[in-house]
Design a protein around this motif. Structure first.
Motif, short mmCIF file in Angstrom:
data_model
loop_
_atom_site.label_atom_id
_atom_site.label_comp_id
_atom_site.label_asym_id
_atom_site.label_seq_id
_atom_site.Cartn_x
_atom_site.Cartn_y
_atom_site.Cartn_z
N PHE A 1 31.66 31.64 32.81
CA PHE A 1 30.67 30.91 32.03
C PHE A 1 29.68 31.85 31.36
N VAL A 2 29.20 32.84 32.10
CA VAL A 2 28.23 33.77 31.53
C VAL A 2 28.87 34.60 30.42
N PHE A 3 30.08 35.10 30.66
CA PHE A 3 30.76 35.89 29.64
C PHE A 3 31.01 35.07 28.38
N SER A 4 31.42 33.82 28.55
CA SER A 4 31.77 32.99 27.39
C SER A 4 30.55 32.69 26.52
N LEU A 5 29.37 32.63 27.09
CA LEU A 5 28.18 32.34 26.30
C LEU A 5 27.89 33.41 25.27
N GLY A 6 28.30 34.64 25.55
CA GLY A 6 28.00 35.73 24.62
C GLY A 6 29.15 36.11 23.70
N PHE A 7 30.20 35.29 23.63
CA PHE A 7 31.34 35.62 22.79
C PHE A 7 30.97 35.59 21.32
N PHE A 8 31.46 36.58 20.59
CA PHE A 8 31.17 36.67 19.16
C PHE A 8 32.44 36.86 18.33
N VAL A 9 33.25 37.87 18.67
CA VAL A 9 34.40 38.23 17.85
C VAL A 9 35.43 37.10 17.80
N THR A 10 35.81 36.60 18.98
CA THR A 10 36.86 35.57 19.03
C THR A 10 36.45 34.29 18.30
N PRO A 11 35.27 33.71 18.54
CA PRO A 11 34.89 32.51 17.77
C PRO A 11 34.74 32.77 16.28
N ALA A 12 34.28 33.97 15.91
CA ALA A 12 34.09 34.26 14.49
C ALA A 12 35.43 34.31 13.76
N ILE A 13 36.47 34.88 14.39
CA ILE A 13 37.77 35.01 13.74
C ILE A 13 38.55 33.71 13.80
N LEU A 14 38.66 33.13 14.99
CA LEU A 14 39.47 31.92 15.15
C LEU A 14 38.73 30.67 14.68
N GLY A 15 37.41 30.69 14.72
CA GLY A 15 36.65 29.53 14.25
C GLY A 15 36.51 29.49 12.75
N GLY A 16 36.57 30.66 12.12
CA GLY A 16 36.50 30.71 10.66
C GLY A 16 35.21 30.15 10.08
N GLY A 17 34.12 30.23 10.82
CA GLY A 17 32.85 29.72 10.32
C GLY A 17 32.66 28.23 10.52
N ARG A 18 33.64 27.55 11.12
CA ARG A 18 33.54 26.11 11.33
C ARG A 18 33.16 25.75 12.76
N SER A 19 33.24 26.71 13.66
CA SER A 19 32.86 26.49 15.05
C SER A 19 31.92 27.60 15.49
N ILE A 20 30.78 27.66 14.83
CA ILE A 20 29.81 28.74 15.08
C ILE A 20 29.20 28.56 16.46
N MET A 21 29.15 29.66 17.22
CA MET A 21 28.49 29.68 18.51
C MET A 21 27.19 30.48 18.42
N VAL A 22 26.43 30.51 19.49
CA VAL A 22 25.08 31.06 19.45
C VAL A 22 25.09 32.53 19.04
N ALA A 23 26.01 33.33 19.59
CA ALA A 23 26.03 34.76 19.27
C ALA A 23 26.27 34.98 17.78
N GLU A 24 27.16 34.19 17.19
CA GLU A 24 27.41 34.32 15.75
C GLU A 24 26.20 33.85 14.95
N LEU A 25 25.51 32.82 15.43
CA LEU A 25 24.31 32.36 14.74
C LEU A 25 23.22 33.43 14.75
N VAL A 26 23.07 34.12 15.87
CA VAL A 26 22.10 35.22 15.94
C VAL A 26 22.44 36.29 14.91
N TYR A 27 23.73 36.64 14.82
CA TYR A 27 24.17 37.65 13.84
C TYR A 27 23.84 37.19 12.42
#
Length: 279
Positions: free
Chosen positions: A210-236
């Motif tokens: 759970f803790v590791f998943s909260l900080g994910f950036f690379v995987t959601p950014a590539i596979l989400g394609g900007g449609r499933s933005i998570m907190v780490a990507e929003l910070v970026y």
């Protein structure tokens, strides 16, 4: 006096680690916290924006939803894999060892692009399905939450396996033999004996994933394609593309505080579950 004399060597040995953690984590976090209340001006305006911004709140909700699903799926899959790894045949253990440890040698970026090559419109899966005549047009398997969840689960399963393996190897075989000698079925032994004895490993794996998943950036950014933005990507995005360093810092601080509160709460419930004092 003996306890005091033994205290100083212990402090001397742990001081370098404490100093390293302070320099590597505490000082940068304090700097980010300072940005959150000074940029662009002194005050708590960024935190007020955070609470009142529907976009930021939706990203937080999406992040926790995805992380919860990833945690459940990854821990459940890791439990089954670890069970076979610890209690399977020699050949099964060797094959699973390769499957568990090889991913640690492959970068997150490579694994994310591997999933993209597999699931994209022109990827292997859609190409095979169309070649077999099962579908007429490519399925939308990327740039959505399921693809993000699949990629994150793939990365986090090995991290969940390690604490589970430690807990399973600590189970006394004589306890299982005693339950079998009393006439319990294999399923009853698993649910009533084996699973409760490995509960500390399940809790540890859950916290890690759970803790590791909260900080994910690379995987959601590539596979989400900007449609499933998570907190780490929003910070970026807020830090480097808006740029809005104050709000990005406030989001970072809020995430750290929320994670700390959740971990404290989960650790409390875990301690009660393990000691039985909550009954």
């Amino acid at each position: 006096m003996r306890n005091r004399s033994a205290l100083w060597p212990a402090l001397a040995l742990t001081a370098p680690l404490v100093l390293f953690l302070a320099c590597a984590y505490a000082l940068p976090f304090l700097g980010v916290a300072l940005w959150s209340v000074t940029l662009p001006e002194l005050g708590t305006g960024q935190y007020q924006r955070l609470v009142g911004d529907p976009l930021v709140l939706s990203v937080f909700l999406r992040t926790f939803r995805i992380c919860l699903v990833v945690t459940v799926v990854a821990v459940a899959a890791a439990y089954a894999i670890t069970y076979v790894w610890v209690r399977g045949s020699r050949l099964q253990r060797r094959i699973l060892e390769i499957c568990i440890f090889v991913p640690f040698w492959i970068s997150l970026l490579t694994r994310a692009f591997g999933w993209l090559a597999l699931l994209s419109n022109r990827g292997l899966f859609n190409s095979w399905m169309q070649a077999l005549g099962l579908i007429d047009s490519p399925l939308a398997l990327v740039r959505n939450e399921p693809s993000v969840i699949a990629g994150m689960v793939h990365v986090l399963i090995p991290f969940a396996v390690l604490p589970l393996a430690s807990a399973m190897r600590a189970v006394d075989e004589r306890v299982l033999l005693a339950a079998r000698g009393m006439g319990a079925s294999r399923l009853r032994i698993f649910w009533s004996v084996f699973l409760p004895l490995t509960l500390p490993g399940v809790i540890g794996a859950t916290l890690i994933v759970f803790v590791f998943s909260l900080g994910f950036f690379v995987t959601p950014a590539i596979l989400g394609g900007g449609r499933s933005i998570m907190v780490a990507e929003l910070v970026y995005l807020r830090m480097f593309q808006s740029p809005d360093w104050g709000l990005g810092a406030a989001i970072s601080v809020a995430l750290v505080l929320i994670v700390a509160a959740l971990m404290a709460l989960l650790s409390r419930f875990a301690a009660l579950a393990l000691t039985g004092s909550g009954k």
